[in-house]
Design an enzyme around this catalytic site. Structure first.
Site, PDB file in Angstrom:
ATOM      1  N   SER A 105       0.876  -1.893   5.074  1.00 34.68           N
ATOM      2  CA  SER A 105       1.169  -2.578   6.298  1.00 34.68           C
ATOM      3  C   SER A 105      -0.278  -2.820   6.792  1.00 34.68           C
ATOM      4  O   SER A 105      -0.215  -3.873   7.707  1.00 34.68           O
ATOM      5  CB  SER A 105       2.207  -1.938   7.128  1.00 34.68           C
ATOM      6  OG  SER A 105       3.284  -1.481   6.749  1.00 34.68           O
ATOM      7  N   ASN A 118       1.017  -8.364  11.317  1.00 28.10           N
ATOM      8  CA  ASN A 118       0.712  -7.115  12.342  1.00 28.10           C
ATOM      9  C   ASN A 118      -0.099  -7.635  13.420  1.00 28.10           C
ATOM     10  O   ASN A 118      -0.134  -7.101  14.327  1.00 28.10           O
ATOM     11  CB  ASN A 118       0.318  -5.870  11.699  1.00 28.10           C
ATOM     12  CG  ASN A 118       2.132  -5.204  11.123  1.00 28.10           C
ATOM     13  OD1 ASN A 118       2.908  -5.331  11.754  1.00 28.10           O
ATOM     14  ND2 ASN A 118       1.961  -4.824  10.074  1.00 28.10           N
ATOM     15  N   HIS A 137       2.981  -7.702   0.593  1.00 30.35           N
ATOM     16  CA  HIS A 137       3.399  -6.970   1.827  1.00 30.35           C
ATOM     17  C   HIS A 137       5.041  -7.582   2.206  1.00 30.35           C
ATOM     18  O   HIS A 137       5.185  -8.765   2.382  1.00 30.35           O
ATOM     19  CB  HIS A 137       2.743  -7.335   3.166  1.00 30.35           C
ATOM     20  CG  HIS A 137       2.890  -6.674   4.354  1.00 30.35           C
ATOM     21  ND1 HIS A 137       2.754  -6.931   5.478  1.00 30.35           N
ATOM     22  CD2 HIS A 137       3.637  -5.321   4.340  1.00 30.35           C
ATOM     23  CE1 HIS A 137       3.060  -6.355   6.456  1.00 30.35           C
ATOM     24  NE2 HIS A 137       3.612  -5.267   5.833  1.00 30.35           N
ATOM     25  N   GLU A 186       4.033 -11.544   2.316  1.00 34.55           N
ATOM     26  CA  GLU A 186       2.760 -11.553   2.780  1.00 34.55           C
ATOM     27  C   GLU A 186       1.976 -11.410   1.398  1.00 34.55           C
ATOM     28  O   GLU A 186       1.731 -10.232   1.043  1.00 34.55           O
ATOM     29  CB  GLU A 186       2.239 -10.955   3.885  1.00 34.55           C
ATOM     30  CG  GLU A 186       1.714 -11.590   4.949  1.00 34.55           C
ATOM     31  CD  GLU A 186       1.194 -10.907   6.329  1.00 34.55           C
ATOM     32  OE1 GLU A 186       1.508  -9.513   6.232  1.00 34.55           O
ATOM     33  OE2 GLU A 186       0.523 -11.290   7.006  1.00 34.55           O
TER      34      GLU A 186
HETATM   35  N1  LIG Z   1       8.896   0.699   6.656  1.00 37.49           N
HETATM   36  C1  LIG Z   1       8.605  -0.349   7.160  1.00 37.49           C
HETATM   37  O1  LIG Z   1       9.235  -1.296   7.734  1.00 37.49           O
HETATM   38  C2  LIG Z   1       7.350  -1.181   6.344  1.00 37.49           C
HETATM   39  C3  LIG Z   1       7.288  -2.483   6.179  1.00 37.49           C
HETATM   40  C4  LIG Z   1       6.321  -2.948   5.272  1.00 37.49           C
HETATM   41  C5  LIG Z   1       5.539  -2.188   4.768  1.00 37.49           C
HETATM   42  N2  LIG Z   1       5.557  -0.889   4.855  1.00 37.49           N
HETATM   43  C6  LIG Z   1       4.786   0.176   3.916  1.00 37.49           C
HETATM   44  O2  LIG Z   1       5.419   0.444   2.762  1.00 37.49           O
HETATM   45  C7  LIG Z   1       4.688   1.776   2.206  1.00 37.49           C
HETATM   46  C8  LIG Z   1       5.889   2.730   2.142  1.00 37.49           C
HETATM   47  O3  LIG Z   1       6.610   2.717   3.745  1.00 37.49           O
HETATM   48  P1  LIG Z   1       8.031   3.419   3.608  1.00 37.49           P
HETATM   49  O4  LIG Z   1       8.448   3.135   4.881  1.00 37.49           O
HETATM   50  O5  LIG Z   1       8.908   2.964   2.452  1.00 37.49           O
HETATM   51  O6  LIG Z   1       7.898   5.042   3.374  1.00 37.49           O
HETATM   52  P2  LIG Z   1       8.986   5.937   3.233  1.00 37.49           P
HETATM   53  O7  LIG Z   1       8.213   7.258   3.817  1.00 37.49           O
HETATM   54  O8  LIG Z   1      10.323   5.538   3.272  1.00 37.49           O
HETATM   55  O9  LIG Z   1       8.659   6.323   1.588  1.00 37.49           O
HETATM   56  C9  LIG Z   1       7.701   6.816   0.686  1.00 37.49           C
HETATM   57  C10 LIG Z   1       8.229   7.395  -0.534  1.00 37.49           C
HETATM   58  O10 LIG Z   1       7.031   7.719  -1.358  1.00 37.49           O
HETATM   59  C11 LIG Z   1       7.300   8.803  -2.163  1.00 37.49           C
HETATM   60  N3  LIG Z   1       6.100   9.529  -2.500  1.00 37.49           N
HETATM   61  C12 LIG Z   1       5.281  10.251  -1.708  1.00 37.49           C
HETATM   62  N4  LIG Z   1       4.219  10.523  -2.572  1.00 37.49           N
HETATM   63  C13 LIG Z   1       4.423   9.691  -3.608  1.00 37.49           C
HETATM   64  C14 LIG Z   1       3.661   9.879  -4.891  1.00 37.49           C
HETATM   65  N5  LIG Z   1       2.693  10.439  -4.950  1.00 37.49           N
HETATM   66  N6  LIG Z   1       4.333   8.953  -5.790  1.00 37.49           N
HETATM   67  C15 LIG Z   1       5.424   8.243  -5.991  1.00 37.49           C
HETATM   68  N7  LIG Z   1       6.058   8.505  -4.554  1.00 37.49           N
HETATM   69  C16 LIG Z   1       5.682   9.237  -3.525  1.00 37.49           C
HETATM   70  C17 LIG Z   1       7.936   9.699  -0.843  1.00 37.49           C
HETATM   71  O11 LIG Z   1       8.693  10.712  -1.624  1.00 37.49           O
HETATM   72  C18 LIG Z   1       9.261   8.661  -0.350  1.00 37.49           C
HETATM   73  O12 LIG Z   1      10.092   8.593  -0.919  1.00 37.49           O
HETATM   74  C19 LIG Z   1       3.538   2.153   3.597  1.00 37.49           C
HETATM   75  O13 LIG Z   1       2.408   1.621   2.944  1.00 37.49           O
HETATM   76  C20 LIG Z   1       3.935   1.262   4.544  1.00 37.49           C
HETATM   77  O14 LIG Z   1       3.272   0.998   5.582  1.00 37.49           O
HETATM   78  C21 LIG Z   1       6.569  -0.206   5.492  1.00 37.49           C
END
Ligand SMILES: NC(=O)c1ccc[n+]([C@@H]2O[C@H](COP(=O)([O-])OP(=O)(O)OC[C@H]3O[C@@H](n4cnc5c(N)ncnc54)[C@H](O)[C@@H]3O)[C@@H](O)[C@H]2O)c1
Length: 290
Positions: free
Chosen positions: A122, A193, A143, A155
């Site tokens: 993000s 953002n 994104h 994005e």
């Molecule tokens: N949540 C949102 O609204 C949102 C929106 C857009 C982008 N993002 C981005 O997406 C990414 C993930 O966010 P999220 O909200 O899904 O997080 P989350 O914490 O829900 O999920 C992350 C997952 O990654 C796993 N993980 C940790 N280390 C790992 C590894 N070494 N290999 C594989 N998996 C691993 C964790 O176990 C977890 O299941 C981030 O970069 C975040 O900024 C999030």
């Protein structure tokens, strides 16, 4: 890598975003290798996909007969080596540079040289992430928005090093998923953002300064500006901790004090009032079923 050559996709991380991304790729006919660090995270991700497919069937967006086919396209794995077969990879691990560095470098060493590596970050600079790998020209930002199966925007972010071919393939791939890609250059917060967070921050200042109540601020933006959710309701949905982190990225990256996080947002985070996920933020969710 041309878009038509992409048949197998790997998604790194089966959390909120990873399972949604895996869902849309599998629904669009791709074989999806879904990788997380422990089987319980994969189980949770697959359960969410199953529930969300159910919802799509009820809404008539997917035929019941296709559910098993979509699920069969998903290959949950904990061993990173299994992603060697992937033509395109989307990284969706936690928003911490050190975690992303380890995961991206490991993936880079396993993937074929022509495979494209994309990050769903993000806020971390795509140019920085690209430079951590040996394929900076085949690195791109993709994104997705939350919830991924529902939101149409992707994005697509071009790092300084991203080649025209990689960028074009990624835009077309997003279209093949039924999404609407928007091309953006790499800069702190991208467009989403960069524009959204100052809105949320200003809404928090309006509450802090007693201009209006939380409900009144959201009501003005919903009824007057036609926003489907008020900014404070949306902040609770995103997570107030995530909002503060992104504001810090904007302030550090752009060097402008106008991105300074509102003290009220910071105070709520310090209290553990993180929004929906903690049961309380600008609103209280304690009466809601999980
Ligand atoms: N949540 C949102 O609204 C949102 C929106 C857009 C982008 N993002 C981005 O997406 C990414 C993930 O966010 P999220 O909200 O899904 O997080 P989350 O914490 O829900 O999920 C992350 C997952 O990654 C796993 N993980 C940790 N280390 C790992 C590894 N070494 N290999 C594989 N998996 C691993 C964790 O176990 C977890 O299941 C981030 O970069 C975040 O900024 C999030």
């Amino acid at each position: 890598m041309t878009v038509d050559a992409i048949k197998t996709v790997a998604v790194l991380g089966a959390g909120t975003m990873g399972n949604g991304i895996a869902h849309v790729f599998a629904r669009s006919g791709y074989t999806v290798i879904l990788r997380d660090v422990e089987p319980r995270f994969l189980d949770r991700g697959l359960e969410t996909i199953d529930k969300n497919l159910d919802r799509e069937i009820k809404k008539g967006k997917l035929a019941e007969a296709d559910r098993a086919t979509v699920l069969a396209r998903l290959q949950p794995v904990t061993d990173m080596k299994a992603i060697a077969a992937a033509d395109f990879v989307v990284e969706a691990v936690p928003e911490k540079l050190e975690i992303k560095r380890a995961v991206l470098q490991e993936a880079d060493g396993i993937l074929r040289p022509d495979a494209i590596l994309a990050s769903n970050t993000s806020s971390i600079a795509i140019t920085t992430l690209a430079a951590l790998t040996r394929r900076p020209d085949r690195f791109v930002g993709m994104h997705f928005m939350n919830p991924v199966p529902v939101m149409v925007l992707v994005e697509v972010i071009r790092a300084l090093q991203t080649s025209d071919a990689t960028f074009d393939t990624t835009l077309r791939l997003a279209e093949k998923l039924g999404k609407k890609p928007v091309a953006v250059n790499d800069a702190p917060g991208f467009v989403s953002n960069r524009v959204l967070m100052p809105l949320i921050n200003e809404a928090a200042y309006a509450v802090l300064e007693g201009v209006a109540t939380v409900e009144a601020v959201d009501a003005v933006m919903k009824m007057g500006m036609n926003h489907p959710m008020g900014p404070l309701e949306l902040a609770d949905f995103i997570g107030l901790d995530v909002c503060v982190d992104i504001l810090h990225v904007l302030q550090d990256g752009l060097g402008d004090p106008k991105y300074r996080a509102c003290p009220l947002l910071k105070k709520y985070v310090a209290a553990g009032w993180l929004g929906r996920k903690s049961g309380r933020g600008f609103y209280s969710y304690s009466q809601e079923k999980p």
